[in-house]
Design a protein around this motif. Structure first.
Motif, short mmCIF file in Angstrom:
data_model
loop_
_atom_site.label_atom_id
_atom_site.label_comp_id
_atom_site.label_asym_id
_atom_site.label_seq_id
_atom_site.Cartn_x
_atom_site.Cartn_y
_atom_site.Cartn_z
N UNK A 36 0.84 -1.19 0.00
CA UNK A 36 0.00 0.00 0.00
C UNK A 36 0.89 1.25 0.00
N UNK A 37 0.36 2.31 -0.58
CA UNK A 37 1.09 3.57 -0.67
C UNK A 37 0.58 4.55 0.38
N UNK A 38 1.40 5.54 0.69
CA UNK A 38 0.92 6.66 1.47
C UNK A 38 0.08 7.55 0.56
N UNK A 39 -0.76 8.43 1.11
CA UNK A 39 -1.52 9.33 0.25
C UNK A 39 -0.64 10.16 -0.68
N UNK A 40 0.52 10.64 -0.21
CA UNK A 40 1.37 11.43 -1.09
C UNK A 40 1.95 10.57 -2.22
N UNK A 41 2.28 9.32 -1.93
CA UNK A 41 2.73 8.42 -2.99
C UNK A 41 1.58 8.10 -3.94
N UNK A 42 0.38 7.97 -3.39
CA UNK A 42 -0.79 7.68 -4.22
C UNK A 42 -1.15 8.81 -5.16
N UNK A 43 -0.78 10.04 -4.78
CA UNK A 43 -1.07 11.20 -5.63
C UNK A 43 -0.08 11.35 -6.77
N UNK A 44 1.01 10.61 -6.75
CA UNK A 44 2.12 10.89 -7.67
C UNK A 44 1.75 10.63 -9.13
N UNK A 45 0.98 9.59 -9.43
CA UNK A 45 0.64 9.33 -10.83
C UNK A 45 -0.34 10.38 -11.36
N UNK A 46 -1.25 10.86 -10.50
CA UNK A 46 -2.13 11.95 -10.91
C UNK A 46 -1.31 13.20 -11.25
N UNK A 47 -0.33 13.50 -10.41
CA UNK A 47 0.51 14.68 -10.64
C UNK A 47 1.33 14.52 -11.91
N UNK A 48 1.86 13.33 -12.13
CA UNK A 48 2.61 13.08 -13.36
C UNK A 48 1.70 13.25 -14.58
N UNK A 49 0.47 12.74 -14.50
CA UNK A 49 -0.48 12.91 -15.60
C UNK A 49 -0.76 14.39 -15.86
N UNK A 50 -0.68 15.20 -14.81
CA UNK A 50 -0.97 16.63 -14.94
C UNK A 50 0.20 17.43 -15.47
N UNK A 51 1.44 17.03 -15.16
CA UNK A 51 2.59 17.88 -15.50
C UNK A 51 3.69 17.18 -16.28
N UNK A 52 3.68 15.85 -16.36
CA UNK A 52 4.80 15.13 -16.95
C UNK A 52 5.08 15.52 -18.39
N UNK A 53 6.34 15.84 -18.68
CA UNK A 53 6.72 16.19 -20.04
C UNK A 53 6.51 15.03 -21.01
N UNK A 54 6.62 13.82 -20.50
CA UNK A 54 6.46 12.64 -21.36
C UNK A 54 5.04 12.54 -21.92
N UNK A 55 4.09 13.23 -21.28
CA UNK A 55 2.69 13.13 -21.66
C UNK A 55 2.18 14.37 -22.40
N UNK A 56 3.08 15.27 -22.77
CA UNK A 56 2.66 16.43 -23.54
C UNK A 56 2.15 15.98 -24.92
N UNK A 57 0.89 16.32 -25.20
CA UNK A 57 0.29 15.92 -26.47
C UNK A 57 -0.11 14.46 -26.54
N UNK A 58 -0.24 13.81 -25.38
CA UNK A 58 -0.56 12.38 -25.33
C UNK A 58 -1.82 12.19 -24.49
#
Length: 324
Positions: free
Chosen positions: A256-278
């Motif tokens: 199980x993850x902590x809440x801050x670890x659980x938020x990390x994929x949402x944050x990556x989806x919001x800001x990750x350069x790898x997902x620009x235009x994807x």
């Protein structure tokens, strides 16, 4: 899927580390359900990177406490606005208050899990009514704001739709999505709603990515991982033990993850350069998910959750249901 998109982070990376190095000054974000659990950690990470963050929730006391907590370390402005996703009236009122303000990030984080059979004020089964139809209406009403922000910035606006490995429990049942004519099963209902959250990202992305010359609006679904949050409010301790989530002493199982670890994929989806235009993907553990297999168990995505035809069918149903 050797070519699937990955981030440089691991599954247990804290959200703060994911957003580090990103300057979100001038960006505006909405996080639904942003007063507790992974929602508040998502809002915190974005605000600490400079974004103006509005948490959209239905409980003023929790909202005010969350805003005060986030504001202690935030670089961007933090506020809250009333939103009850089980009420189309409340959703429309929220969008009306928002007006024509540009919106860069919409994080559809709020949700209900495994609740007893109940119906929204609009007559929808509570889990799919809140988790999917409520977020669908909100997203469609705010789509012009997302488009406006993309045109103004020249970079994509992003929609993040919180799904779950629970989607493997059920595809969409288009014959009776609201359990009017079949026995209610809380986990089947939850699975259907989480499948709908993934299909929504596919459908939304297909309709708004075509504006790419102005930045476009791209949507992805996220599986945050197993986290102990208020989402478990409807599950007795005995059932959580039976599911293997906690042991006899109440200790949360490994993995199980902590809440801050659980938020990390949402944050990556919001800001990750790898997902620009994807868009149109299902993300987990800070990477594009692989197809689900029996061996994978608690990871991976079922093919029906990313099926474009199913997504189109759900979109049509959602338009009819919400009047959007």
């Amino acid at each position: 899927m050797a070519d699937r998109i990955k981030s440089p982070f691991g599954a247990y990376t804290p959200a703060r580390d994911v957003v580090a190095g990103h300057d979100l000054t001038g960006k505006v974000a909405i996080v639904t359900g942003g007063a507790t659990g992974i929602g508040v950690e998502t809002a915190r990470a974005l605000a600490e990177a400079g974004a103006e963050v509005v948490i959209a929730v239905r409980k003023p006391d929790l909202a005010e406490a969350a805003v005060a907590d986030i504001a202690r370390t935030a670089k961007g402005k933090v506020s809250w606005s009333m939103l009850d996703l089980s009420s189309f009236k409340s959703i429309r009122a929220f969008a009306q208050r928002w007006g024509d303000r540009p919106l860069n990030l919409l994080i559809n984080n709020a949700g209900v899990m495994a609740c007893p059979l109940a119906y929204t004020e609009d007559g929808l089964e509570m889990q799919i009514g809140t988790n999917h139809f409520g977020h669908f209406l909100l997203s469609v009403l705010l789509a012009p704001n997302l488009v406006a922000a993309a045109k103004a910035s020249g970079k994509s606006s992003r929609v993040v739709s919180l799904s779950s490995i629970g989607h493997r429990r059920s595809p969409m049942n288009f014959d009776d999505p609201n359990f009017r004519n079949r026995p209610y099963d809380k986990w089947e209902s939850y699975g259907q709603a989480k499948t709908a959250n993934a299909l929504f990202a596919v459908g939304f992305n297909a309709r708004f990515k075509g504006l790419a010359e102005d930045g476009g609006v791209f949507a992805n679904a996220v599986m945050p991982g197993g986290i102990m949050t208020p989402l478990q409010r409807h599950l007795p301790i005995e059932e959580q033990r039976a599911l293997g989530w906690i042991d006899e002493n109440g200790k949360v199982r490994d993995g199980f993850k902590t809440p801050e670890q659980g938020a990390s994929t949402s944050v990556w989806a919001a800001v990750g350069d790898e997902l620009e235009g994807v868009g149109g993907l299902y993300l987990e553990d800070l990477a594009q998910a692989a197809p689900w297999t029996k061996e994978a168990g608690w990871s991976g995505v079922m093919p029906y959750a990313l099926d474009p035809e199913q997504a189109d069918r759900l979109w049509a149903l959602s338009v009819e249901t919400t009047g959007a």
